[in-house]
Design a protein around this motif. Structure first.
Motif, PDB file in Angstrom:
ATOM      1  N   PRO A  80      -0.627  89.867   2.599  1.00  0.00           N
ATOM      2  CA  PRO A  80       0.049  89.087   3.639  1.00  0.00           C
ATOM      3  C   PRO A  80       0.067  89.793   5.003  1.00  0.00           C
ATOM      4  CG  PRO A  80       1.307  89.022   1.608  1.00  0.00           C
ATOM      5  CD  PRO A  80       0.192  90.020   1.404  1.00  0.00           C
ATOM      6  N   LYS A  81      -0.067  91.114   5.016  1.00  0.00           N
ATOM      7  CA  LYS A  81      -0.113  91.886   6.262  1.00  0.00           C
ATOM      8  C   LYS A  81      -1.527  91.944   6.856  1.00  0.00           C
ATOM      9  CE  LYS A  81       3.701  94.966   5.061  1.00  0.00           C
ATOM     10  NZ  LYS A  81       4.080  96.358   4.826  1.00  0.00           N
ATOM     11  N   GLY A  82      -2.509  91.348   6.168  1.00  0.00           N
ATOM     12  CA  GLY A  82      -3.877  91.342   6.667  1.00  0.00           C
ATOM     13  C   GLY A  82      -4.689  92.557   6.266  1.00  0.00           C
TER      14      GLY A  82
END
Length: 143
Positions: free
Chosen positions: A121-123
């Protein structure tokens, strides 16, 4: 009759699909430790998921040249892009038996492998998954 929440039912379906799809699915972290090993991989490699999960891919398959494989995974981890291994460059990543020895006279399973990034989700890409396809029929048709 007890009704399950839709999300749980969908999760169950996803797990079932991963285990029964006719493609090998393997998840590796940046240390090349196996986190997922599906039914295709169990059937073709002869290694059970409990034998593979938690182990280094290089420990399980010492025939994989570590520097070469690390170079192939670098763009996946660093850039978040796909990488490909095709049977014409290297016949297989995982030395698996040919499961059709009568109709396809090959000493092992030829493979096409796609290395896919798994973005958090943080890339960030801390894991990748390998999609392993049996390319034996294609290889035998060309030879």
């Amino acid at each position: 009759m007890l009704s399950l929440p839709a999300e749980f039912e969908q999760f169950h379906w996803m797990v079932d699909m991963v285990q029964h799809v006719d493609v090998g699915l393997v998840v590796l972290d940046r240390n090349y430790t196996v986190h997922v090993w599906n039914g295709f991989m169990t059937h073709h490699s002869g290694k059970q998921s409990h034998e593979a999960i938690g182990k280094s891919i290089f420990e399980l398959f010492p025939e994989i040249p570590q520097p070469w494989f690390e170079a192939k995974t670098k763009p996946v981890f660093e850039l978040g892009c796909r990488s490909f291994l095709i049977w014409r460059q290297r016949p297989y990543l995982f030395k698996c038996r040919n499961v059709r020895p009568i109709t396809q006279q090959a000493p092992y399973m030829y493979q096409n492998v796609t290395l896919n990034p798994m973005t958090s989700p943080k890339g960030e890409v801390d894991y990748l998954f390998l999609a392993v396809e049996d390319a034996t029929a294609e290889a035998m048709a060309e030879q």
